[in-house]
Write an enzyme that holds these catalytic residues in place. Structure first.
Site, PDB file in Angstrom:
ATOM      1  N   TYR A   1       0.906  -1.205   0.247  1.00 54.16           N
ATOM      2  CA  TYR A   1       0.433   0.299   0.340  1.00 54.16           C
ATOM      3  C   TYR A   1       0.519   0.837   0.081  1.00 54.16           C
ATOM      4  CZ  TYR A   1      -4.368  -2.898   1.059  1.00 54.16           C
ATOM      5  OH  TYR A   1      -4.427  -3.936   0.418  1.00 54.16           O
TER       6      TYR A   1
ATOM      7  N   HIS B   1      -0.910 -12.274   0.476  1.00 56.06           N
ATOM      8  CA  HIS B   1      -2.048 -11.480  -0.546  1.00 56.06           C
ATOM      9  C   HIS B   1      -2.804 -11.821  -1.671  1.00 56.06           C
ATOM     10  CE1 HIS B   1      -1.920  -6.565  -0.879  1.00 56.06           C
ATOM     11  NE2 HIS B   1      -3.619  -7.693  -0.906  1.00 56.06           N
TER      12      HIS B   1
ATOM     13  N   SER C   1     -13.208  -4.261   0.407  1.00 57.80           N
ATOM     14  CA  SER C   1     -14.134  -3.377  -0.781  1.00 57.80           C
ATOM     15  C   SER C   1     -15.371  -3.673  -0.520  1.00 57.80           C
ATOM     16  CB  SER C   1     -13.702  -3.631  -2.097  1.00 57.80           C
ATOM     17  OG  SER C   1     -14.618  -2.148  -2.910  1.00 57.80           O
ATOM     18  N   PRO C   2     -16.409  -3.283   1.710  1.00 58.21           N
ATOM     19  CA  PRO C   2     -17.427  -3.708   0.602  1.00 58.21           C
ATOM     20  C   PRO C   2     -18.610  -2.862   0.791  1.00 58.21           C
ATOM     21  CG  PRO C   2     -15.632  -3.016   3.336  1.00 58.21           C
ATOM     22  CD  PRO C   2     -15.516  -3.128   1.894  1.00 58.21           C
TER      23      PRO C   2
ATOM     24  N   GLY D   1     -18.771  -1.641  -2.531  1.00 56.41           N
ATOM     25  CA  GLY D   1     -18.929  -1.654  -3.527  1.00 56.41           C
ATOM     26  C   GLY D   1     -19.944  -1.992  -4.405  1.00 56.41           C
ATOM     27  N   GLY D   2     -20.476  -0.817  -5.378  1.00 50.64           N
ATOM     28  CA  GLY D   2     -22.051  -0.464  -5.509  1.00 50.64           C
ATOM     29  C   GLY D   2     -22.732   0.307  -4.500  1.00 50.64           C
TER      30      GLY D   2
END
Length: 318
Positions: A53, A128, A208-209, A211-212
């Protein structure tokens, strides 16, 4: 804050994905540290980072060093805080991502992460991403050695399928405590892996919980039209995830809180790790731990996310 089980530990039901604090577009250090402190003040006790990162052209481990500085500057009790990091990925000069699951590399990467975090042992170290050029068992063997030598306390894997989870459990036993896969209203192709984690007693950490629902560091633009981040305000929302905004308005909370509460209701194994780059954003996410949705609401959200999901993997996985 509510708590959930990760191995033999209890951690906050909502974690913090620190990736946005150190990759391209990251905030300045003062804001980044304030964001970490806001997470801690809100009761978050799981902070997730990785040695990869850092922005293109930067130094590996920038995110780990930032987390260390933020924790060192915090005045509260740190005994219950678990810092998780990951190894096996890197960056290219043009902003791309590389994969390296070579056992020697992973062991060296973990020891460098240990030094950067300034701890006696890394609380949770995660592979990862599977490297297609390296047998998965060989990469897992590096985690075995790191556990045996005391460099890491617990092991996790990320971006893994069901067969890889089973192999990791076979090799690492109860020292394997978590699986970190992409899962959100927009992408639900890790349903089988989530069920397997619940069966095996492993924590499932959706990356990325949101997303949307809202754009994250790796997501594209939201598919919503007329979306609003404030409950009860803004134009009518349309699109595949409109139910999340509708429930949010009815509850007087944000759509992001609604999405995280929906994830928590999926299974006691789920511990979302939403990213944030501003203090108020992580405070908003942490508040989702106190939101309990009704069965009809959950059914509407399930239908909305299932209809909107494209079922595909992201081209870039954190």
């Amino acid at each position: 804050m509510r708590y959930r089980t990760l191995g033999s530990l209890q951690v906050s039901a909502i974690g913090f994905g620190a990736m946005p604090l150190s990759i391209e577009g990251h905030p300045d250090e003062r804001q980044a540290i304030a964001t970490v402190h806001a997470a801690l003040d809100a009761g978050v006790t799981l902070i997730d980072t990785a040695d990869s990162y850092y922005p293109p052209g930067g130094e590996p481990g920038a995110g780990e060093l930032l987390v260390r500085r933020a924790l060192a500057a915090y005045g509260g009790d740190m005994d219950s805080v678990l810092v998780a990091t990951k190894g096996g990925r890197g960056r290219t000069a043009d902003g791309g991502w590389t994969v390296n699951g070579d056992p020697h590399h992973l062991k060296q990467a973990a020891r460098r992460s240990l030094d950067r975090l300034g701890v006696a042992a890394i609380g949770l170290y995660q592979l990862h991403k599977p490297d297609p050029s390296v047998p998965y068992a060989d990469s897992l063997g590096a985690l075995q050695e790191l556990l045996a030598e005391g460099t890491i306390r617990f092991a996790g894997i990320s971006n893994a399928d069901a067969a890889q989870i089973r192999l990791a459990r076979q090799m690492l036993g109860e020292r394997l405590v978590s699986v970190q896969n992409r899962y959100s209203p927009a992408v639900r192709d890790s349903e089988a892996e989530l069920r397997l984690c619940a069966e095996l007693g492993l924590a499932f950490l959706p990356w990325s919980p949101l997303g949307g629902i809202s754009r994250s560091s790796l997501d594209g633009p939201s598919g919503l039209n007329g979306a609003t981040g404030a409950a009860g305000a803004g134009p009518e929302v349309t699109g595949p995830y409109a139910a999340f905004h509708q429930v949010a308005r009815e509850r007087g909370v944000s759509p992001q809180q609604t999405a995280l509460a929906w994830l928590l209701a999926k299974s006691p194994a789920v511990i979302p790790i939403p990213g944030a780059s501003r203090p108020h954003t992580i405070r908003n996410s942490a508040a989702a731990a106190g939101l309990t949705l009704s069965a009809p609401e959950l059914a509407a959200l399930d239908a909305s996310s299932a209809n909107g999901s494209d079922g595909s993997e992201a081209a870039i996985r954190s």
